[in-house]
Design a protein around this motif. Sequence first.
Motif, PDB file in Angstrom:
ATOM      1  N   LEU A   1       0.305   5.307   6.697  1.00 12.13           N
ATOM      2  CA  LEU A   1       0.379   3.965   6.130  1.00 12.13           C
ATOM      3  C   LEU A   1       1.707   3.758   5.411  1.00 12.13           C
ATOM      4  CD1 LEU A   1      -3.175   3.643   4.581  1.00 12.13           C
ATOM      5  CD2 LEU A   1      -2.318   2.525   6.636  1.00 12.13           C
ATOM      6  N   PRO A   2       2.245   2.538   5.423  1.00 13.22           N
ATOM      7  CA  PRO A   2       3.489   2.282   4.699  1.00 13.22           C
ATOM      8  C   PRO A   2       3.278   2.358   3.183  1.00 13.22           C
ATOM      9  CG  PRO A   2       2.641   0.262   5.671  1.00 13.22           C
ATOM     10  CD  PRO A   2       1.760   1.366   6.143  1.00 13.22           C
ATOM     11  N   SER A   3       4.321   2.690   2.473  1.00  9.99           N
ATOM     12  CA  SER A   3       4.249   2.727   1.019  1.00  9.99           C
ATOM     13  C   SER A   3       5.578   2.267   0.438  1.00  9.99           C
ATOM     14  CB  SER A   3       3.909   4.125   0.525  1.00  9.99           C
ATOM     15  OG  SER A   3       4.950   5.019   0.826  1.00  9.99           O
ATOM     16  N   LYS A   4       5.545   1.899  -0.847  1.00 15.48           N
ATOM     17  CA  LYS A   4       6.753   1.498  -1.561  1.00 15.48           C
ATOM     18  C   LYS A   4       6.508   1.713  -3.046  1.00 15.48           C
ATOM     19  CE  LYS A   4       5.501  -3.393  -1.367  1.00 15.48           C
ATOM     20  NZ  LYS A   4       5.935  -4.708  -0.909  1.00 15.48           N
ATOM     21  N   PRO A   5       7.571   1.838  -3.842  1.00 18.71           N
ATOM     22  CA  PRO A   5       7.391   2.103  -5.276  1.00 18.71           C
ATOM     23  C   PRO A   5       7.024   0.838  -6.052  1.00 18.71           C
ATOM     24  CG  PRO A   5       9.707   2.026  -4.743  1.00 18.71           C
ATOM     25  CD  PRO A   5       8.965   1.908  -3.437  1.00 18.71           C
ATOM     26  N   CYS A   6       6.247   1.027  -7.102  1.00 17.82           N
ATOM     27  CA  CYS A   6       5.908  -0.060  -8.025  1.00 17.82           C
ATOM     28  C   CYS A   6       7.161  -0.414  -8.821  1.00 17.82           C
ATOM     29  CB  CYS A   6       4.791   0.402  -8.961  1.00 17.82           C
ATOM     30  SG  CYS A   6       4.400  -0.754 -10.281  1.00 17.82           S
ATOM     31  N   VAL A   7       7.414  -1.700  -9.011  1.00 22.26           N
ATOM     32  CA  VAL A   7       8.598  -2.166  -9.739  1.00 22.26           C
ATOM     33  C   VAL A   7       8.541  -1.740 -11.208  1.00 22.26           C
ATOM     34  CG1 VAL A   7       9.846  -4.226 -10.475  1.00 22.26           C
ATOM     35  CG2 VAL A   7       8.948  -4.089  -8.175  1.00 22.26           C
TER      36      VAL A   7
ATOM     37  N   CYS B   1       6.406   0.820 -12.839  1.00 25.42           N
ATOM     38  CA  CYS B   1       6.251   2.231 -13.207  1.00 25.42           C
ATOM     39  C   CYS B   1       6.897   3.206 -12.224  1.00 25.42           C
ATOM     40  CB  CYS B   1       4.765   2.578 -13.361  1.00 25.42           C
ATOM     41  SG  CYS B   1       3.834   2.531 -11.813  1.00 25.42           S
ATOM     42  N   GLY B   2       7.219   2.762 -11.023  1.00 23.70           N
ATOM     43  CA  GLY B   2       7.879   3.608 -10.047  1.00 23.70           C
ATOM     44  C   GLY B   2       6.942   4.471  -9.207  1.00 23.70           C
ATOM     45  N   ARG B   3       5.644   4.402  -9.461  1.00 20.22           N
ATOM     46  CA  ARG B   3       4.692   5.180  -8.657  1.00 20.22           C
ATOM     47  C   ARG B   3       4.620   4.615  -7.244  1.00 20.22           C
ATOM     48  NH1 ARG B   3      -0.390   5.143 -12.760  1.00 20.22           N
ATOM     49  NH2 ARG B   3       0.638   6.228 -14.461  1.00 20.22           N
ATOM     50  N   PRO B   4       4.408   5.469  -6.246  1.00 19.63           N
ATOM     51  CA  PRO B   4       4.296   4.961  -4.880  1.00 19.63           C
ATOM     52  C   PRO B   4       2.979   4.204  -4.679  1.00 19.63           C
ATOM     53  CG  PRO B   4       3.978   7.327  -4.928  1.00 19.63           C
ATOM     54  CD  PRO B   4       4.372   6.928  -6.305  1.00 19.63           C
TER      55      PRO B   4
ATOM     56  N   VAL C   1       4.082  -7.895  -2.527  1.00 26.27           N
ATOM     57  CA  VAL C   1       3.438  -7.024  -3.520  1.00 26.27           C
ATOM     58  C   VAL C   1       4.513  -6.232  -4.250  1.00 26.27           C
ATOM     59  CG1 VAL C   1       1.879  -5.053  -3.829  1.00 26.27           C
ATOM     60  CG2 VAL C   1       1.316  -6.832  -2.187  1.00 26.27           C
ATOM     61  N   LYS C   2       4.500  -6.288  -5.598  1.00 21.99           N
ATOM     62  CA  LYS C   2       5.507  -5.611  -6.410  1.00 21.99           C
ATOM     63  C   LYS C   2       4.912  -4.581  -7.354  1.00 21.99           C
ATOM     64  CE  LYS C   2       8.546  -9.615  -6.527  1.00 21.99           C
ATOM     65  NZ  LYS C   2       9.216 -10.578  -7.387  1.00 21.99           N
ATOM     66  N   TYR C   3       3.673  -4.811  -7.778  1.00 27.31           N
ATOM     67  CA  TYR C   3       3.070  -3.979  -8.821  1.00 27.31           C
ATOM     68  C   TYR C   3       1.834  -3.252  -8.303  1.00 27.31           C
ATOM     69  CZ  TYR C   3       6.076  -7.078 -11.437  1.00 27.31           C
ATOM     70  OH  TYR C   3       7.153  -7.777 -11.883  1.00 27.31           O
ATOM     71  N   CYS C   4       1.613  -2.041  -8.779  1.00 28.89           N
ATOM     72  CA  CYS C   4       0.492  -1.228  -8.313  1.00 28.89           C
ATOM     73  C   CYS C   4      -0.819  -1.608  -8.976  1.00 28.89           C
ATOM     74  CB  CYS C   4       0.780   0.257  -8.524  1.00 28.89           C
ATOM     75  SG  CYS C   4       0.947   0.750 -10.252  1.00 28.89           S
ATOM     76  N   SER C   5      -0.763  -2.270 -10.123  1.00 25.04           N
ATOM     77  CA  SER C   5      -1.985  -2.603 -10.848  1.00 25.04           C
ATOM     78  C   SER C   5      -1.764  -3.820 -11.744  1.00 25.04           C
ATOM     79  CB  SER C   5      -2.412  -1.424 -11.714  1.00 25.04           C
ATOM     80  OG  SER C   5      -1.455  -1.198 -12.733  1.00 25.04           O
ATOM     81  N   GLU C   6      -2.858  -4.331 -12.264  1.00 25.88           N
ATOM     82  CA  GLU C   6      -2.775  -5.444 -13.213  1.00 25.88           C
ATOM     83  C   GLU C   6      -2.037  -5.017 -14.476  1.00 25.88           C
ATOM     84  OE1 GLU C   6      -3.742  -8.785 -13.505  1.00 25.88           O
ATOM     85  OE2 GLU C   6      -3.694  -8.579 -11.331  1.00 25.88           O
ATOM     86  N   ALA C   7      -2.239  -3.792 -14.904  1.00 23.98           N
ATOM     87  CA  ALA C   7      -1.570  -3.289 -16.108  1.00 23.98           C
ATOM     88  C   ALA C   7      -0.049  -3.297 -15.927  1.00 23.98           C
ATOM     89  CB  ALA C   7      -2.055  -1.888 -16.439  1.00 23.98           C
ATOM     90  N   CYS C   8       0.425  -2.887 -14.779  1.00 24.66           N
ATOM     91  CA  CYS C   8       1.870  -2.907 -14.514  1.00 24.66           C
ATOM     92  C   CYS C   8       2.383  -4.334 -14.417  1.00 24.66           C
ATOM     93  CB  CYS C   8       2.185  -2.138 -13.242  1.00 24.66           C
ATOM     94  SG  CYS C   8       2.182  -0.363 -13.459  1.00 24.66           S
ATOM     95  N   ARG C   9       1.592  -5.215 -13.827  1.00 22.41           N
ATOM     96  CA  ARG C   9       2.009  -6.619 -13.722  1.00 22.41           C
ATOM     97  C   ARG C   9       2.136  -7.246 -15.109  1.00 22.41           C
ATOM     98  NH1 ARG C   9       0.035 -11.422 -14.026  1.00 22.41           N
ATOM     99  NH2 ARG C   9      -2.118 -10.732 -14.253  1.00 22.41           N
ATOM    100  N   ARG C  10       1.191  -6.935 -16.004  1.00 24.59           N
ATOM    101  CA  ARG C  10       1.252  -7.475 -17.365  1.00 24.59           C
ATOM    102  C   ARG C  10       2.403  -6.889 -18.160  1.00 24.59           C
ATOM    103  NH1 ARG C  10      -4.029  -5.728 -18.481  1.00 24.59           N
ATOM    104  NH2 ARG C  10      -5.236  -6.663 -16.842  1.00 24.59           N
TER     105      ARG C  10
END
Length: 54
Positions: A15-21, A23-26, A40-49
Amino acid sequence: MSTNNQAFRGNKSSLPSKPCVACGRPMTWRRRWAKTWDEVKYCSEACRRAKGSA
């Protein structure tokens, strides 16, 4: 089970992956992101906030 699920089972490495803007996690592609994967830029709501504080 349908044949699509059986063909995909255990094949998450393809599957394709990319880093979260924030936190940097894949982030690995998810079915719910199929139509908006490019946006999609963020891995979770917490990172988006927390996007502004980083």
